[in-house]
Design a protein around this motif. Structure first.
Motif, PDB file in Angstrom:
ATOM      1  N   THR A 106      62.374  75.514  38.606  1.00  0.00           N
ATOM      2  CA  THR A 106      63.728  76.073  38.472  1.00  0.00           C
ATOM      3  C   THR A 106      63.943  77.245  39.422  1.00  0.00           C
ATOM      4  OG1 THR A 106      62.907  77.425  36.661  1.00  0.00           O
ATOM      5  CG2 THR A 106      64.061  75.399  36.073  1.00  0.00           C
ATOM      6  N   GLY A 107      62.894  78.050  39.620  1.00  0.00           N
ATOM      7  CA  GLY A 107      63.041  79.206  40.512  1.00  0.00           C
ATOM      8  C   GLY A 107      63.380  78.754  41.924  1.00  0.00           C
ATOM      9  N   GLY A 108      62.617  77.762  42.404  1.00  0.00           N
ATOM     10  CA  GLY A 108      62.860  77.235  43.749  1.00  0.00           C
ATOM     11  C   GLY A 108      64.263  76.647  43.839  1.00  0.00           C
ATOM     12  N   ALA A 109      64.684  75.973  42.771  1.00  0.00           N
ATOM     13  CA  ALA A 109      65.985  75.323  42.793  1.00  0.00           C
ATOM     14  C   ALA A 109      67.102  76.344  42.947  1.00  0.00           C
ATOM     15  CB  ALA A 109      66.187  74.531  41.501  1.00  0.00           C
ATOM     16  N   LEU A 110      67.023  77.439  42.166  1.00  0.00           N
ATOM     17  CA  LEU A 110      68.090  78.428  42.211  1.00  0.00           C
ATOM     18  C   LEU A 110      68.070  79.235  43.494  1.00  0.00           C
ATOM     19  CD1 LEU A 110      68.065  79.627  38.515  1.00  0.00           C
ATOM     20  CD2 LEU A 110      69.768  78.199  39.648  1.00  0.00           C
ATOM     21  N   GLU A 111      66.943  79.206  44.207  1.00  0.00           N
ATOM     22  CA  GLU A 111      66.888  79.920  45.483  1.00  0.00           C
ATOM     23  C   GLU A 111      67.223  79.022  46.657  1.00  0.00           C
ATOM     24  OE1 GLU A 111      63.127  81.708  45.346  1.00  0.00           O
ATOM     25  OE2 GLU A 111      63.875  83.219  43.956  1.00  0.00           O
ATOM     26  N   GLY A 112      67.547  77.795  46.348  1.00  0.00           N
ATOM     27  CA  GLY A 112      68.008  76.936  47.430  1.00  0.00           C
ATOM     28  C   GLY A 112      66.919  76.149  48.125  1.00  0.00           C
ATOM     29  N   ALA A 113      65.705  76.137  47.542  1.00  0.00           N
ATOM     30  CA  ALA A 113      64.617  75.421  48.200  1.00  0.00           C
ATOM     31  C   ALA A 113      64.882  73.915  48.253  1.00  0.00           C
ATOM     32  CB  ALA A 113      63.302  75.692  47.473  1.00  0.00           C
ATOM     33  N   PHE A 114      65.686  73.415  47.327  1.00  0.00           N
ATOM     34  CA  PHE A 114      65.902  71.957  47.287  1.00  0.00           C
ATOM     35  C   PHE A 114      67.335  71.597  47.688  1.00  0.00           C
ATOM     36  CE2 PHE A 114      63.159  72.874  43.392  1.00  0.00           C
ATOM     37  CZ  PHE A 114      62.025  73.012  44.164  1.00  0.00           C
ATOM     38  N   ASP A 115      67.982  72.492  48.426  1.00  0.00           N
ATOM     39  CA  ASP A 115      69.385  72.265  48.763  1.00  0.00           C
ATOM     40  C   ASP A 115      69.643  70.952  49.478  1.00  0.00           C
ATOM     41  OD1 ASP A 115      70.154  74.489  47.535  1.00  0.00           O
ATOM     42  OD2 ASP A 115      70.722  75.631  49.315  1.00  0.00           O
ATOM     43  N   GLU A 116      68.637  70.478  50.202  1.00  0.00           N
ATOM     44  CA  GLU A 116      68.819  69.228  50.943  1.00  0.00           C
ATOM     45  C   GLU A 116      69.147  68.070  50.011  1.00  0.00           C
ATOM     46  OE1 GLU A 116      65.843  68.063  53.878  1.00  0.00           O
ATOM     47  OE2 GLU A 116      65.523  70.204  54.209  1.00  0.00           O
ATOM     48  N   GLY A 117      68.612  68.159  48.770  1.00  0.00           N
ATOM     49  CA  GLY A 117      68.862  67.054  47.854  1.00  0.00           C
ATOM     50  C   GLY A 117      69.920  67.372  46.804  1.00  0.00           C
ATOM     51  N   ALA A 118      70.169  68.668  46.579  1.00  0.00           N
ATOM     52  CA  ALA A 118      71.005  69.052  45.438  1.00  0.00           C
ATOM     53  C   ALA A 118      72.483  68.761  45.673  1.00  0.00           C
ATOM     54  CB  ALA A 118      70.813  70.534  45.145  1.00  0.00           C
ATOM     55  N   SER A 119      73.214  68.763  44.563  1.00  0.00           N
ATOM     56  CA  SER A 119      74.658  68.563  44.650  1.00  0.00           C
ATOM     57  C   SER A 119      75.329  69.710  43.920  1.00  0.00           C
ATOM     58  CB  SER A 119      75.030  67.237  43.981  1.00  0.00           C
ATOM     59  OG  SER A 119      76.350  67.308  43.492  1.00  0.00           O
ATOM     60  N   PRO A 120      76.419  70.248  44.473  1.00  0.00           N
ATOM     61  CA  PRO A 120      77.077  71.389  43.823  1.00  0.00           C
ATOM     62  C   PRO A 120      77.746  71.010  42.500  1.00  0.00           C
ATOM     63  CG  PRO A 120      78.312  70.674  45.760  1.00  0.00           C
ATOM     64  CD  PRO A 120      77.040  69.903  45.763  1.00  0.00           C
ATOM     65  N   ALA A 121      77.897  69.732  42.282  1.00  0.00           N
ATOM     66  CA  ALA A 121      78.576  69.309  41.058  1.00  0.00           C
ATOM     67  C   ALA A 121      77.621  69.207  39.879  1.00  0.00           C
ATOM     68  CB  ALA A 121      79.264  67.969  41.288  1.00  0.00           C
ATOM     69  N   ILE A 122      76.336  69.245  40.151  1.00  0.00           N
ATOM     70  CA  ILE A 122      75.357  69.125  39.068  1.00  0.00           C
ATOM     71  C   ILE A 122      74.686  70.475  38.906  1.00  0.00           C
ATOM     72  CG2 ILE A 122      73.439  67.766  38.164  1.00  0.00           C
ATOM     73  CD1 ILE A 122      75.392  65.830  39.135  1.00  0.00           C
ATOM     74  N   PHE A 123      74.753  71.024  37.719  1.00  0.00           N
ATOM     75  CA  PHE A 123      74.197  72.351  37.481  1.00  0.00           C
ATOM     76  C   PHE A 123      72.750  72.249  37.023  1.00  0.00           C
ATOM     77  CE2 PHE A 123      78.742  72.694  37.146  1.00  0.00           C
ATOM     78  CZ  PHE A 123      79.000  73.793  37.963  1.00  0.00           C
ATOM     79  N   LEU A 124      72.049  73.368  37.132  1.00  0.00           N
ATOM     80  CA  LEU A 124      70.634  73.394  36.782  1.00  0.00           C
ATOM     81  C   LEU A 124      70.384  72.804  35.396  1.00  0.00           C
ATOM     82  CD1 LEU A 124      67.730  74.448  37.452  1.00  0.00           C
ATOM     83  CD2 LEU A 124      68.353  76.506  36.185  1.00  0.00           C
ATOM     84  N   GLU A 125      71.177  73.253  34.404  1.00  0.00           N
ATOM     85  CA  GLU A 125      70.931  72.849  33.025  1.00  0.00           C
ATOM     86  C   GLU A 125      71.041  71.341  32.840  1.00  0.00           C
ATOM     87  OE1 GLU A 125      72.548  75.382  33.997  1.00  0.00           O
ATOM     88  OE2 GLU A 125      71.893  77.136  32.850  1.00  0.00           O
ATOM     89  N   ASP A 126      71.804  70.690  33.720  1.00  0.00           N
ATOM     90  CA  ASP A 126      72.006  69.253  33.579  1.00  0.00           C
ATOM     91  C   ASP A 126      70.732  68.455  33.828  1.00  0.00           C
ATOM     92  OD1 ASP A 126      74.557  70.022  33.132  1.00  0.00           O
ATOM     93  OD2 ASP A 126      75.314  69.453  35.108  1.00  0.00           O
ATOM     94  N   TYR A 127      69.763  69.090  34.493  1.00  0.00           N
ATOM     95  CA  TYR A 127      68.517  68.384  34.779  1.00  0.00           C
ATOM     96  C   TYR A 127      67.490  68.546  33.658  1.00  0.00           C
ATOM     97  CZ  TYR A 127      70.226  68.249  39.628  1.00  0.00           C
ATOM     98  OH  TYR A 127      70.961  68.028  40.761  1.00  0.00           O
ATOM     99  N   ALA A 128      67.780  69.387  32.660  1.00  0.00           N
ATOM    100  CA  ALA A 128      66.772  69.728  31.654  1.00  0.00           C
ATOM    101  C   ALA A 128      66.294  68.485  30.906  1.00  0.00           C
ATOM    102  CB  ALA A 128      67.360  70.735  30.670  1.00  0.00           C
ATOM    103  N   LEU A 129      64.997  68.436  30.676  1.00  0.00           N
ATOM    104  CA  LEU A 129      64.443  67.358  29.854  1.00  0.00           C
ATOM    105  C   LEU A 129      64.365  67.853  28.405  1.00  0.00           C
ATOM    106  CD1 LEU A 129      61.570  66.351  32.311  1.00  0.00           C
ATOM    107  CD2 LEU A 129      63.800  65.259  32.046  1.00  0.00           C
TER     108      LEU A 129
END
Lengths: 270, 901
Positions: A106-129
């Motif tokens: 999650t830390g990497g995600a919020l810092e933009g480490a995965f921006d190449e794959g991420a979508s602005p329409a999907i928020f972090l919480e939406d990925y929670a298992l």
């Protein structure tokens, strides 16, 4: 500014949950930290839950099976953790339910480490298992197939192809997870390492295995004071890696990966 | 990577355990906040070179004690930090091994793995013994299985490094090396499991030899290592390393992949310059420039008949040494002709002597080298219009020019200009330089754009340059367009006709100083006129009489006839000029030119840069002066620590213990202060004396490194520590101070290295404060622009002739003493009076200007009389000019060589 953000309004849409079913199998959680912090963990006898600014809670972070680790920030500087990793493998039997489970760091995600794959329409919480240990097994079965393939970052070859475009959560997750796979231009193993956080301290007695620099094999200041003796006393098995001041971090990280893999294979987890 | 990150200081370390190797941390200065780690050319190899510094976040770092940081540059060998007993030792593994020698038994007993590691990295034969001890330690402490596992990892790591080193030029992917595996199916039998792609390239003899050394290590550890599994047949497809940024600042510009560059150094001067390109290693290919071949030790190799490879650029660096032949050997010329015929671009790179212009640039010179395409203007390195880092030494600057030019010569545009559209008439001069964008922060002098690339050899004024007939072509290469890393810069490359435009160049050098526009100056400022008629008598005394420009500078009241030369003027030239009413100075001698522009009395004195020829150094005179102690040879403690120590020593031993600490004296402090730091001998601090042991533990607990270091100058230490015979006083002379600054040392005081010690009576202040010594000291100071002025024992003192009224006498211990012998009795009184005057000035001036107080004006009656007496003793009239004094001293010095000092 990172593409992936935290949700500030609306209901979370946990679209990755319940995608597959797998029998619960025991597995280790991995905590990687810098040597200095590890010394404190061993002295205090527990992996301490620390204040996490982004999620506003005291959390102890782990990754399922994989010796990946969080970086504090993604600026241009290297971190000392890169050069001096210390790895703990924790048995989950006594830990109970986790605080959260995410399919990536999650830390990497919020810092933009995965921006190449991420979508602005999907928020972090939406990925929670689901907040259970079983969720890890389900997720591995869905995306990777086997724990060994998960360990190596190999997604199922067909993964993502059968997800329809409207199913945007899993679709973007598949893009993110591919960043960690072998064929990626910038393989970042954090992109598909399952993050498990606990809102409690984790005692050293639950740690089963440690990987540390070989310098700790010696203790010029006398017996019974050093790390290895304390680890042995706590019932922790250990291995050392060849730390050298001029070895590129990637080189001993691969050595650590191999040591952890060997241990996981021996204990029947992979 | 900015230029500043090419050279950093090793200032601290991050430690993993409290002993053994730690990770060295670098910074711009000792107190730096931004820290860097070094990257090695071969991962894990302690014999590798540093290829880059990378910033790192570290919270828990430790710093080396002040003054112990090391300057380390990219390209230099890897440096380690080794910890033992809370002290950090820094250096190459070889240096650390030697430095830690007294501690080996202790390390061996308590940390045998670390000592083995150090021995392996330092490539010591002791490995054979230590390997067994280390394995025994593991076995005893952790049992057989763990010991074997440790051994396997240790050997595997060494094998990985050996393979990486051997296969450097193959540029294999890191993952292949990471995948090397070593298994031990049968106890004590190690077997390699190599990835297929790696096995296919491991057939070479070099690889096998390296692996043989690893199997020797395995044998010392009690295991056998099976030979590498070599795969015969067609090599498999090999993963190549993905593209990485070039680790060194190279003007990679348009260097095409198959370009091959050959640099040949001919002569000692040339080798001195080329050395900076290769960063000191003989034969070893620098990772950073895989396409550069450098030959500096003899030329036989590339001349062998089997060598038929065509090069794209060949730079022939011609050293203009004392006894160098005028042109390269016939063999080299044939080789170059052959290469030129095959399309190589051949650059002549003069490595001129520091004191005179190069013969190659004179129109007509170098004409007999028909195979060359251009002569590189290397004299830009000493020009005031130098475009590079002004902090670099002259040789390094020339190597910068060479490196830039060779990079530029790979550009298609430059090649076409030089190879195809080359003018018929003559060999052109190639001028290269860098213009910066505002973002670049390398310290450079302000150079107006139109003056760029002006040097003694080639000068083009005016803007735009294209209209100047001297310019054959002018191109700007933008390295950002390709993957060079000189961000924010452009390379300028110009081809120019060989013409002597030194007069114009000299005019533009001095114009800012004397021109009307110089509002800062209060001195001579006015009309600057270039005149043609420099007297032939002056030219006759010169080496390069065509490279001198004569100026008449006049304002309403004064006028100055100034001759600006390209060579360092000799004393004969200076004398001749003085006789004819001219002042002479080299264009590089900015201190003298500035003095002249500020209106100093021009006549009767000589320029700072003056060619003294060879100075005879006399053994007896040399024994008179000793440089103060090197701080690294002694233990320095603060006054507080000293008091803390003495308070804890039993009262009965206190006096004896106190005697071991001596106050220090240094030229950075105005005068000896009782509360200043103290020095102790290492032998004492490390002795078994209980008081000394207490002190050692105090020093270590204060975080100072314990004093195990190699001695730097033990002889000087001994002399400075031994007090003078009771009949003599001890004086110290401040290094580089002209006129001489003489301090009298108090009993016990030990001077540091910025002082020179001389024993004797009043003769010492009388002689070394005199004008005669000032003249000699100034003439013999090295013309160092980038570093502080320094006296040398050999030239400043060993070459200084001593007049008859003084005598050098021997003392117990080897330091001689200077006494007045048979001179006028007034000498002692006058020296005393001057001393008292200095004491009074010291009291009245703020302590910051203490050096000024030590230089009494020549108009002070006592000082004047003293000078007169000394001049008389040297057989000189009281109104002798500086030039006359210097001539007299030079004659007396020359007599040293003939055996009559």
């Amino acid at each position: 500014v990172a593409v992936m953000k935290r949700r500030t309004s609306g209901e979370m849409n946990c679209s990755l949950r319940g995608r597959a079913n797998a029998a619960l199998k025991s597995f280790y959680l991995v905590h990687v930290t810098a040597v200095g912090v590890a010394r404190e963990i061993i002295r205090a006898g527990q992996i301490e839950a620390r204040a996490c600014k982004t999620l506003d809670a005291n959390l102890a972070y782990f990754f399922a099976l994989r010796p990946a680790y969080k970086l504090r920030d993604s600026d241009q500087k290297n971190d000392i953790l890169d050069f001096f990793p210390f790895v703990f493998l924790v048995n989950t039997d006594n830990l109970g339910a986790p605080y959260h489970v995410y399919p990536f760091d999650t830390g990497g995600a919020l810092e933009g480490a995965f921006d190449e794959g991420a979508s602005p329409a999907i928020f972090l919480e939406d990925y929670a298992l689901e907040e259970t240990l079983q969720a890890v097994g389900h997720h591995i079965a869905w995306a990777f197939g086997t724990p060994a393939d998960y360990y190596d970052g190999k997604l199922k070859s067909s993964f993502g192809k059968d997800i329809p475009d409207w199913d945007s959560g899993p679709k973007t997750f598949a893009k993110i997870a591919r960043l960690a796979s072998v064929g990626s231009n910038r393989p970042d193993r954090r992109a598909s390492a399952i993050e498990v956080a606990y809102a409690r301290h984790v005692p050293l007695s639950d740690v089963k295995f440690a990987v540390l620099p070989y310098q700790f094999l010696e203790d010029p200041h006398g017996p019974n004071t050093d790390m290895i003796d304390r680890l042995t006393a706590a019932g922790v098995a250990w291995e050392t890696y060849q730390w050298r001041p001029n070895r590129a971090p990637a080189d001993f990280h691969s050595e650590i990966n191999r040591l952890v893999r060997e241990h996981l294979v021996t204990s029947g987890q992979l | 990577m900015s230029d500043a990150e090419l050279s950093l200081r090793l200032i601290g370390y991050y430690r993993c355990a409290g002993h053994g190797f730690a990770m060295p941390l670098y910074g711009q200065s000792e107190g730096a906040n931004t820290l860097y780690v070094a990257r090695a050319s071969v991962s894990g190899d302690h014999a590798a070179r540093i290829v880059a510094f990378e910033p790192i976040n570290v919270e828990d770092q430790r710093r080396l004690p002040p003054g112990e940081s090391l300057v380390v540059e990219v390209g230099e060998p890897w440096r380690d930090v080794f910890l033992w007993n809370d002290a950090a030792y820094a250096g190459t593994p070889g240096q650390l091994w030697v430095e830690l020698t007294p501690l080996h038994p202790d390390v061996e007993a308590r940390a045998p793995l670390s000592l083995l590691d150090l021995a392996v990295q330092a490539r010591r034969e002791e490995v054979s013994k230590l390997a067994g001890i280390a394995f025994g330690f593991m076995h005893e402490r952790f049992g057989e299985t763990r010991a074997r596992s440790w051994r396997r990892q240790f050997v595997r790591q060494q094998a990985e490094v050996a393979l990486r080193r051997a296969l450097t030029d193959q540029q294999l992917d890191d993952e292949l090396f990471q995948a090397i595996d070593l298994s031990e199916a049968t106890p004590n039998e190690l077997t390699f499991n190599l990835p297929e792609e790696l096995a296919s390239v491991c057939a070479g003899e070099q690889v096998q030899a390296l692996i043989a050394s690893v199997s020797q290590l395995a044998a010392f550890l009690g295991a056998s290592l099976a030979p590498l599994p070599i795969e015969a047949g067609v090599p498999a497809i090999v993963l190549r390393r993905s593209a990485r940024p070039a680790p060194l600042v190279t003007p990679a510009a348009t260097l095409s992949k198959d370009a091959s560059i050959l640099i040949v150094a001919d002569g000692k001067r040339a080798r001195d310059i080329v050395r900076h390109l290769k960063s000191g290693s003989e034969g070893e290919q620098d990772l950073a420039k895989p396409d550069w071949e450098i030959f500096s030790g003899g030329t036989a190799d590339f001349l062998s008949p089997s060598e038929t490879r065509a090069r794209s650029v060949i730079a022939l660096v011609l050293g203009e040494d004392e006894d160098a032949p005028a042109r390269p050997s016939a063999q080299v010329e044939q080789f170059l002709e052959r290469q030129a015929a095959e399309g190589a671009l051949i650059l002549l790179v003069p490595a001129p002597r520091a004191t005179r212009p190069s013969a190659l640039f004179t129109p007509g010179g170098g004409q007999r080298l028909p195979f060359a395409h251009a002569i590189l203007d290397t004299t830009i390195a000493r020009s005031p219009f130098w475009w590079g880092n002004i902090k670099r030494s002259a040789d390094r600057r020339i190597s910068d020019v060479l490196q830039l030019a060779v990079g530029a010569a790979c550009s298609q545009v430059v090649r076409r200009e030089l190879l195809e559209s080359r003018p018929e008439e003559a060999l052109p001069i190639l001028s290269v330089g860098i213009v910066t964008y505002p973002s670049d922060r390398t310290p450079r002098k302000d150079v107006p754009d139109s003056l760029l690339l002006g040097s003694e050899a080639s000068y083009v004024a005016g803007d735009p340059k294209r209209s100047d007939p001297s310019v054959l072509f002018s191109v700007r290469i933008n390295p950002d367009e390709v993957d060079g890393n000189r961000h924010g810069t452009q390379i300028i490359v110009e081809g120019r006709r060989r013409e002597n435009r030194f007069a114009e160049f000299a005019g533009s050098v001095i114009a800012p100083l004397f021109g009307r526009n110089n509002r800062r100056s209060t001195g001579l400022r006015g009309r600057l006129e270039l005149i043609r008629d420099l007297p032939g008598e002056i030219r006759e005394t010169m080496y390069a009489p065509n490279y001198v420009a004569a100026f008449m500078i006049s304002d309403d009241t004064r006028s100055l006839r100034l001759a600006v030369t390209a060579e360092t003027p000799s004393l004969a030239t200076v004398e001749q000029a003085d006789r004819l009413g001219w002042t002479i100075a080299r264009y590089t001698d900015s201190a003298t030119l500035r003095r002249l522009s500020e209106g100093a009395e021009a006549a009767t004195t000589f320029p700072d840069e003056i060619l003294m020829g060879s100075i005879q150094s006399n053994e007896i005179n040399r024994s008179l002066a000793t440089r103060g102690v090197d701080q690294r040879d002694v233990v320095r403690v603060s006054y507080d620590l000293l008091s803390e120590w003495l308070d804890g020593v039993p009262a009965t031993q206190r006096v004896a213990a106190r005697r071991n600490a001596r106050p220090l004296r240094s030229a950075t402090r105005p005068y000896g202060e009782s509360e200043s730091d103290h020095l102790l001998l290492r032998e004492y601090v490390l002795s078994s004396d209980p008081a000394a042991q207490r002190l050692l533990s105090l020093i270590t607990s204060h975080g100072k490194a314990s004093p195990f270091r190699q001695m730097k100058r033990s002889a000087d230490l001994l002399r400075c520590w031994t007090p003078p015979s009771p009949e003599f006083r001890r004086f110290a002379i401040v290094d580089g101070g002209v006129p001489g600054i003489v301090l009298e040392l108090r009993p016990e005081e030990v001077p540091l290295q910025d002082l020179f010690v001389i024993d004797g009576d009043y003769a010492v202040p009388a002689l070394f404060r005199s004008r005669v010594f000032a003249v000699w000291a100034r003439a013999t100071l090295p013309a160092a622009s980038s570093w502080m002025a320094r006296f040398s024992v050999a030239n400043t003192f060993g070459g200084f002739p001593i007049a008859d009224i003084f005598r050098i006498v021997g003392q117990e211990g080897s330091l001689a003493a200077l006494v007045a012998d048979g001179g006028p009795s007034r000498l002692g009184e006058l020296a005393e009076e001057v001393g008292q005057h200095i004491e009074r000035s010291l009291a009245s001036l703020p302590s910051g200007s203490w050096k000024q107080a030590h230089r009494p004006s020549e108009n002070l009656p006592a000082m004047q009389s003293l000078n007169d007496l000394v001049l008389h003793a040297y057989g000189l009239p009281v109104d002798a000019t500086d030039i006359q004094i210097l001539r007299r001293l030079q004659e007396m010095n020359a007599a040293f060589g003939r055996g009559s000092p």
